[in-house]
Design a protein around this motif. Sequence first.
Motif, PDB file in Angstrom:
ATOM      1  N   UNK A 243      75.062  23.315 117.156  1.00 22.48           N
ATOM      2  CA  UNK A 243      76.315  22.878 116.785  1.00 22.48           C
ATOM      3  C   UNK A 243      77.699  23.549 117.216  1.00 22.48           C
ATOM      4  N   UNK A 244      78.410  22.930 118.274  1.00 25.96           N
ATOM      5  CA  UNK A 244      79.560  23.131 118.590  1.00 25.96           C
ATOM      6  C   UNK A 244      80.711  22.465 118.144  1.00 25.96           C
ATOM      7  N   UNK A 245      82.344  23.597 117.588  1.00 26.20           N
ATOM      8  CA  UNK A 245      83.359  23.116 117.376  1.00 26.20           C
ATOM      9  C   UNK A 245      84.004  23.003 118.160  1.00 26.20           C
ATOM     10  N   UNK A 246      85.026  21.557 117.800  1.00 23.65           N
ATOM     11  CA  UNK A 246      85.562  21.188 118.947  1.00 23.65           C
ATOM     12  C   UNK A 246      86.579  20.948 118.756  1.00 23.65           C
ATOM     13  N   UNK A 247      88.017  21.462 118.980  1.00 24.71           N
ATOM     14  CA  UNK A 247      89.177  21.095 118.132  1.00 24.71           C
ATOM     15  C   UNK A 247      90.022  20.209 119.445  1.00 24.71           C
ATOM     16  N   UNK A 248      90.872  18.936 118.399  1.00 22.59           N
ATOM     17  CA  UNK A 248      91.056  18.201 119.337  1.00 22.59           C
ATOM     18  C   UNK A 248      93.048  18.336 118.743  1.00 22.59           C
ATOM     19  N   UNK A 249      93.861  18.521 120.700  1.00 27.18           N
ATOM     20  CA  UNK A 249      95.180  18.647 119.942  1.00 27.18           C
ATOM     21  C   UNK A 249      95.534  17.390 119.911  1.00 27.18           C
TER      22      UNK A 249
END
Length: 250
Positions: A243-249
Amino acid sequence: MIIAHLSDLHLDDDPRAEDRVAAVLGYLADLAVDAVVVTGDIADHGAPSEYARAAELLKHPAPVLVCPGNHDVRAEFRAGLLGLPASDDPIDLAQEVGGVLFAMCDSTIPGRGAGFLADSSLAWLDETLSGGDGPAFVAFHHPPVEVGVPLVDAIRQSGEDRLASVLNRHPRVVALLAGHVHTGASTMFAGVPLRIAPGVVSQSLLPVEPGADRGWDEGGPLDYERPPSLLLHVLHDDGRVTSHQRIVPL
C-alpha cells in the motif's frame, strides 16, 4: 492489479468537501487503476442532494465500489448512489474485477456512530467468499480493532470475534479495507492485513500530535488544513498487498 482506496468524503453541499473530492477524482482520472474502493461516510448527513453530487463526482473508467459509513443513510444511499429501491436493510454488495472478488460490507448501525456486522451480513460474507478460491478483498467502514486514535476507537466495529471466525475459514482474503479513522493506517486483524484509508475531508490526530486535545468548539482532534489523500494498493501475483499513500494537492 492496482486499487485506489479512499474514504470519508463527507459531502455536505458545501464547496470545501466537494472541492476535495473533485481533486482526488481528478488525480485518479489520469491513473489506470483497476478499481476504486470507497469505504464509507460518502455523505455527511445522508441527504438526497449529497448522494446526487456523489454520483456525479465518483466516476472513473474502472469500477467504483462503495459501502456505507455511520454518516450515511441506507435508504438514501441505495436510491441516490446505487440506483436501487430504497430500503433500510444492510447494504452488502459483491463484485468481481479481473478475477479478484471485492466484498463490500455494511458495518453501520442506523442512528449510531459505532459499527457492527449484522448476522445477516456475516452469513452473506461467508457465502460470498465460499463462491471461489481467487484473491478477495473485504471492505467495510469501521475497523474491527483499536488503532490508537481515541476519537474512533470508542466507536469502532464490535463483535469482531464473529468476523474473525468467518475470515479464518477463507484464506483467500488478501486484505481488509476500512475507513472511519480519517488517517492512513496499517495493522492486522485475524491474521489478515487491515489497511485504513485516510480521510478526504480531514485528518485525525494521534494523542501525541499538537492540537489533539482541542475541544469540539475548536474543531476537535481533527486537522482540516492538511490536503486530502488516498491509498493505492498493489496486489502482487503471490497474494501480497503493498500500500502506498498519496497526497493530493488542492
